[in-house]
Design a protein around this motif. Structure first.
Motif: not given
Length: 184
Positions: A1-7, A74-79
């Motif tokens: 999963m990603a960070t808010a800064d990334l997404l 990758r939907k599971e990583e885009a959160v």
């Protein structure tokens, strides 16, 4: 999963929105969908998302001596990871929300810029409501909304229009409960 800064970076958010529930797209196809992003910026931000594992290469092919890649989310990583979200400061939440809200405004402005835009006929909806829910009821409601949206993803076929659904939930006041005393 990603960070808010990334997404929640403005350009990366637009790239992800263009790719959500779409067939894999090349950088050239992404540039056609969001032409106001400079090519160098587009390539750089796609590389950031791919390196973070949010985008994956769906296909590679040789085109005129170079490699053309098609990307998918990758939907599971885009959160945003719940732990990362919990660790965010109030200032980080403000910045993330501002980016999100600005992205919504940009989406709406791009829609309105089309000469055949007709918000009424196109079913544009923006609505706000207040609901009183326990934590358990709130979690169940969010799960219901997510299920309703996710179950309709991937329905691309003739006669259907791609619509972007966004959800924002904000408490009116932190920890406010209904006054249940008579006369209260």
């Amino acid at each position: 999963m990603a960070t808010a800064d990334l997404l929640l970076h403005p350009v990366r958010m637009r790239i992800l929105q263009a790719l959500f529930d779409a067939d894999p797209l090349t950088t050239g196809q992404l540039r056609e969908r969001i032409p106001d992003i400079a090519p160098a910026t587009m390539y750089r931000q796609i590389a950031v998302l791919a390196e973070a594992g949010v985008l994956e290469v769906a296909e590679e092919r040789r085109v005129r001596g170079t490699t053309e890649r098609s990307y998918r989310v990758r939907k599971e990583e885009a959160v945003v990871d719940p732990a990362a979200r919990a660790a965010m400061t109030l200032a980080e939440h403000r910045r993330a929300y501002t980016t999100f809200a600005a992205s919504l405004m940009g989406d709406f402005d791009r829609y309105l810029a089309h000469e055949n835009a007709d918000p009424h006929a196109d079913g544009v909806v923006y609505r706000q409501a207040a609901v009183w829910l326990s934590d358990e009821e709130f979690a169940a409601m969010v799960e219901e909304i997510e299920r309703a949206v996710v179950s309709r993803m991937g329905n691309a076929r003739e006669g259907r229009i791609r619509r972007v659904v966004s959800l924002v939930v904000v408490p009116d006041e932190p920890g406010t409960e209904a006054d249940t005393e008579p006369g209260g």
